[in-house]
Design an enzyme around this catalytic site. Structure first.
Site, short mmCIF file in Angstrom:
data_model
loop_
_atom_site.label_atom_id
_atom_site.label_comp_id
_atom_site.label_asym_id
_atom_site.label_seq_id
_atom_site.Cartn_x
_atom_site.Cartn_y
_atom_site.Cartn_z
N ARG A 54 -0.66 -3.11 -48.16
CA ARG A 54 -0.25 -3.88 -46.97
C ARG A 54 0.06 -5.32 -47.36
NH1 ARG A 54 -0.70 -4.19 -41.25
NH2 ARG A 54 -1.86 -6.00 -40.46
N LYS A 113 -5.36 -2.65 -34.25
CA LYS A 113 -6.63 -3.11 -33.72
C LYS A 113 -6.55 -3.28 -32.20
CE LYS A 113 -8.09 -5.52 -37.91
NZ LYS A 113 -8.50 -6.82 -38.50
N HIS A 137 0.04 -8.62 -36.38
CA HIS A 137 -0.89 -9.74 -36.26
C HIS A 137 -0.75 -10.38 -34.88
CE1 HIS A 137 -1.12 -10.41 -40.90
NE2 HIS A 137 -1.96 -9.49 -40.48
N ARG A 175 -2.05 -0.28 -41.88
CA ARG A 175 -3.46 -0.24 -42.26
C ARG A 175 -3.83 1.21 -42.53
NH1 ARG A 175 -3.21 -3.55 -37.59
NH2 ARG A 175 -3.83 -5.73 -37.94
N HIS A 182 -5.43 -1.80 -48.51
CA HIS A 182 -4.97 -3.07 -47.97
C HIS A 182 -4.12 -3.82 -48.99
CE1 HIS A 182 -5.71 -4.63 -44.00
NE2 HIS A 182 -5.71 -5.87 -44.45
N TYR A 235 0.44 -15.39 -46.30
CA TYR A 235 1.35 -14.78 -47.26
C TYR A 235 2.42 -15.77 -47.73
CZ TYR A 235 -0.78 -10.47 -45.66
OH TYR A 235 -1.68 -9.49 -45.35
#
Length: 351
Positions: free
Chosen positions: A278, A203, A301, A175, A275, A310
């Site tokens: 990414r 995150k 994730h 990110r 992004h 994806y």
């Protein structure tokens, strides 16, 4: 009390409604404290929860709800409707934003039930709006190659930095906040070896270790050895990997501008964001045969469900290739579908 806390409590000029909102707001702040301490959510994520629940509190107070235990399923359902049509006096939300707000509401009610603050969960059977599934817009491999080829043209310090930054974004699936947040200690000299890795903070301050490809390692080494010392001399000794011309940590806005400039030089006319690289990283890995769980770990994730979007991109690509290249994938453009040969019924022969 912060301005955001007042936003949770304040409803209107109606003193009775304000009092109801204040009682509900205290329970919201307890939940936000839980999210901050127990789940380690980022400041930005907590701010989003606070805004979403502030709107819910205002709605409940206007409906005359005095306490969290007085909330009923009908209140939650009506609020979800209000999110889309704006009948609560706030701006209508898109399906995806309404679904996010409804998720915050459900999380709060689950917390209240678990903590014994409420006797049941009135949101349990309320279904949030289903947002349309938007597939990530990945670049083609040759588009990425062209973009990185023109990134940071030249031998100046800023040029070497820009090339290293974009190679890292694509090579590691980082990110933008993770890339500009890198410190020198996250990229030790050993990390630039053949088996080099980089430590990213995602995150909720969660760390993950991601391998770097040879292109990213080479670009990063060139920047650290030949360019960063010159940028560092203009500042006060920042620990950041990526520095601006004043020797301070590169901002997300500057990193974004770097990518936009490279995309323009590469002749990419559609919108490209950090992004996008990414998304391209994940899509290209899956197209190359990577397991979705491995990609999940590389992206950081929390749930594989987030990564599985994806796989839809990859499936669409496979379907398109099949339809164009297989001789029996489609009927001829002119004329009807070929009829079965004489005597052929279309049924399987008896065995």
């Amino acid at each position: 009390m912060s301005r955001d806390d007042h936003a949770v409590d304040h409803v209107s000029a109606d003193p009775a409604a304000d009092a109801r909102a204040a009682r509900l707001g205290r329970a919201v702040r307890e939940y936000l404290g839980h999210l901050r301490v127990e789940r380690g959510l980022s400041v930005n994520t907590l701010a989003a929860y606070r805004r979403d629940l502030a709107r819910y509190v205002r709605f409940l107070a206007a409906e005359g709800v005095e306490d969290v235990d007085a909330v009923r399923e009908a209140h939650v359902s009506a609020f979800v409707v209000a999110l889309r049509d704006g009948t609560d006096g706030a701006s209508p939300l898109t399906a995806s934003s309404a679904a996010r707000t409804a998720s915050a509401v459900r999380g709060w009610h689950r917390f209240l039930l678990a903590e014994g603050r409420a006797g049941d969960d009135p949101s349990a059977e309320v279904r949030p709006p289903t947002p349309p599934r938007r597939l990530p817009k990945a670049l083609a491999v040759d588009e990425v190659a062209g973009l990185l080829a023109v990134a940071g043209l030249g031998d100046g310090a800023a040029a070497l930095r820009d090339r290293a930054l974009l190679e890292l974004l694509y090579g590691c699936g980082a990110r933008i906040s993770e890339a500009v947040g890198l410190d020198v200690d996250d990229v030790s000299p050993a990390a630039l070896g053949e088996d080099g890795v980089v430590r990213l903070r995602g995150k909720g301050s969660k760390e993950r270790v991601v391998p770097m490809g040879s292109y990213a390692r080479s670009a990063l080494e060139a920047y650290l050895v030949r360019a960063r010392p010159h940028l560092l001399a203009a500042g006060r000794g920042s620990a950041a990997v990526f520095l601006n011309t004043r020797g301070a940590r590169l901002s997300r806005q500057s990193a974004w501008a770097t990518l936009q400039a490279a995309a323009g030089r590469a002749g990419i006319v559609r919108a490209v964001s950090p992004h996008t690289l990414r998304h391209s990283f994940a899509t290209h890995l899956l197209q190359g045969g990577a397991d979705v769980r491995v990609v999940q770990e590389l992206l950081g994730h929390a749930s594989v469900a987030t990564t599985q979007v994806y796989t839809l991109v990859t499936a669409d690509s496979l379907r398109e290739v099949h339809s164009v290249t297989h001789p029996r994938a489609r009927f001829p453009r002119a004329g009807p579908a070929p009829a079965p040969a004489s005597g052929v019924t279309g049924r399987s022969p008896a065995h």
